[in-house]
Design an enzyme around this catalytic site. Structure first.
Site, PDB file in Angstrom:
ATOM      1  CB  SER A   1      -1.096  -0.252   1.137  1.00 37.07           C
ATOM      2  OG  SER A   1       0.009  -0.783   2.479  1.00 37.07           O
TER       3      SER A   1
ATOM      4  CB  THR B   1      -6.009   4.346   5.230  1.00 36.73           C
ATOM      5  OG1 THR B   1      -7.051   3.758   6.544  1.00 36.73           O
ATOM      6  CG2 THR B   1      -4.980   4.571   6.345  1.00 36.73           C
ATOM      7  N   GLY B   2      -8.086   4.882   3.234  1.00 39.21           N
ATOM      8  CA  GLY B   2      -9.459   4.314   2.065  1.00 39.21           C
ATOM      9  C   GLY B   2      -9.807   5.374   0.988  1.00 39.21           C
TER      10      GLY B   2
ATOM     11  CB  THR C   1      -3.110   5.078   3.089  1.00 41.56           C
ATOM     12  OG1 THR C   1      -3.720   5.422   2.330  1.00 41.56           O
ATOM     13  CG2 THR C   1      -2.793   6.099   3.052  1.00 41.56           C
TER      14      THR C   1
ATOM     15  NE  ARG D   1      -6.270   8.475  -6.425  1.00 39.54           N
ATOM     16  CZ  ARG D   1      -6.349   8.328  -5.652  1.00 39.54           C
ATOM     17  NH1 ARG D   1      -5.235   7.803  -4.501  1.00 39.54           N
ATOM     18  NH2 ARG D   1      -7.614   7.933  -4.261  1.00 39.54           N
TER      19      ARG D   1
ATOM     20  CB  THR E   1      -0.566   6.071   0.229  1.00 39.87           C
ATOM     21  OG1 THR E   1      -1.282   5.416  -0.557  1.00 39.87           O
ATOM     22  CG2 THR E   1      -1.067   7.366  -1.341  1.00 39.87           C
TER      23      THR E   1
HETATM   24  N1  GLY Z   1      -5.932   6.929   0.620  1.00 43.56           N
HETATM   25  C1  GLY Z   1      -5.258   6.968  -0.765  1.00 43.56           C
HETATM   26  C2  GLY Z   1      -6.119   7.402  -2.248  1.00 43.56           C
HETATM   27  O1  GLY Z   1      -7.205   6.829  -1.814  1.00 43.56           O
HETATM   28  O2  GLY Z   1      -5.202   7.681  -2.465  1.00 43.56           O
END
Ligand code: GLY
Length: 355
Positions: A90, A258-259, A207, A235, A225
């Site tokens: 991650s 995170t998420g 993350t 992105r 992350t």
């Molecule tokens: N929370 C990590 C991401 O969406 O990149």
């Protein structure tokens, strides 16, 4: 659910006597019991982090805090261990790549003492973006460097370029690519031919977030992350966005998440958590407020399941100026990591939805 905003007298006295008994987290000797004065709260060191920070990241961060290092250095020291771990897909080395098979990393740091932040986004070939973000904070007048500029800045500071796509992460990416379409020319291996444990990385976005406070109430945090698996190149998620994947205010608290980054950017989640702590909310209740806000703001059909709930998850983690910690998720599936006067441990995350 409301959490006590003041420790009750018994809880405080027992924590105080543990500290007085010489626990390494102790600050100055607690005051002798002179009635109500004993209820004056003073900060105790604490670290709160995502589940993958347990046990090594939280331990390293706490050790550095107890050694007197600035909290922002301590939390970066902690997450560096996760960034360097090729088994954690991650973040950092071994992170799941973008749709073209290239690992692009995002990270931020925020320091309550100075009120400064630093971040990098879409940086390639540098396995420790949180450390680069700390250099942005300390050695530039900027908050965020991206892509090629972030890489050049890192190299100027002595960071070495290396291939971050490990063999295991490449196998996972090839499997995803081979299953994209039945009308292209890419075939995938069978799932059971993938490296052990690979399956979860096809669906998990990870993350690492780590926030801390020292015994003087100084707060800091970092989030780092490899972002959404198989993302479109370029992105950027919430992790390098101050107010979204991380926020710190030395008067209130520190929070990170995170998420699904897109949901967190739209809701300014970590800022919501810190503002709730400023109003006196317990960190868990503050995290709950941010998770509920995301649920409320999620309206697009492609993000809702048959029950009208978000198809994705976001977790929040927080620590306040006194050293109280908390976390909350949209969906119940994770734990989070805490190191405070009760030790280094994993704690179940409460959630908006229980199933
Ligand atoms: N929370 C990590 C991401 O969406 O990149």
């Amino acid at each position: 659910m409301m959490h006590n905003q003041e420790p009750d007298r018994r809880e405080f006295l027992s924590a105080a006597s543990a500290l007085a008994a010489g626990a390494s987290l102790a600050g100055p000797e607690p005051r002798p019991n002179r009635g109500p004065e004993i209820l004056i709260r003073r900060p105790h060191p604490a670290v709160v982090a995502s589940h993958n920070a347990f046990p090594h990241c939280t331990e390293a961060a706490m050790k550095a805090i107890l050694a007197g290092k600035p909290v922002v250095d301590a939390v970066v020291e902690g997450v560096t261990l996760v960034e360097n771990d090729p088994e954690d897909h991650s973040v950092g080395l071994g992170g799941i790549p973008n749709e073209e098979g290239v690992v692009e990393l995002d990270a931020s740091v925020m320091d309550g003492a100075s009120g400064l932040s630093g971040a990098v986004a879409s940086i390639r070939n540098i396995k420790n973006p949180a450390s680069v973000a700390l250099r942005v904070l300390r050695y530039t007048d900027h908050c965020l460097l991206v892509g090629e500029g972030a890489l050049r800045f890192a190299k100027a500071h002595g960071f070495k370029e290396e291939e971050l796509l490990t063999d295991d992460a490449r196998e996972i990416w090839l499997y995803w690519k081979g299953n994209l379409s039945s009308s292209d020319k890419w075939f995938a291996k069978d799932l059971d031919q993938l490296p052990a444990g690979a399956k979860k990385w096809l669906t998990t976005t990870g993350t690492v977030n780590c926030c801390g406070v020292d015994r003087n109430g100084q707060l800091a945090g970092t989030t780092t992350t490899s972002g959404l698996a198989f993302k479109i190149p370029g992105r950027v998620g919430d992790s390098p966005i101050v107010g979204a994947g991380l926020y710190v205010d030395n008067d209130a608290g520190a929070a990170g998440s995170t998420g699904r980054g897109e949901a967190n950017i739209i809701s300014c989640g970590s800022l919501i958590v810190v503002e709730a702590m400023r109003r006196g909310a317990h960190p868990t209740d503050a995290c709950k407020e941010a998770a509920e806000r995301i649920v409320r703001l999620t309206k697009a059909k492609h993000l809702l399941d048959a029950r009208g709930r978000p198809t994705f998850n976001v977790n929040f983690y927080a620590v306040d100026k006194q050293g109280r910690t908390g976390g909350f998720a949209i969906k119940r599936k994770d734990t989070y990591a805490v190191f405070d006067e009760k030790g280094n441990r994993q704690v179940p995350l409460d959630s908006v939805f229980a199933d």
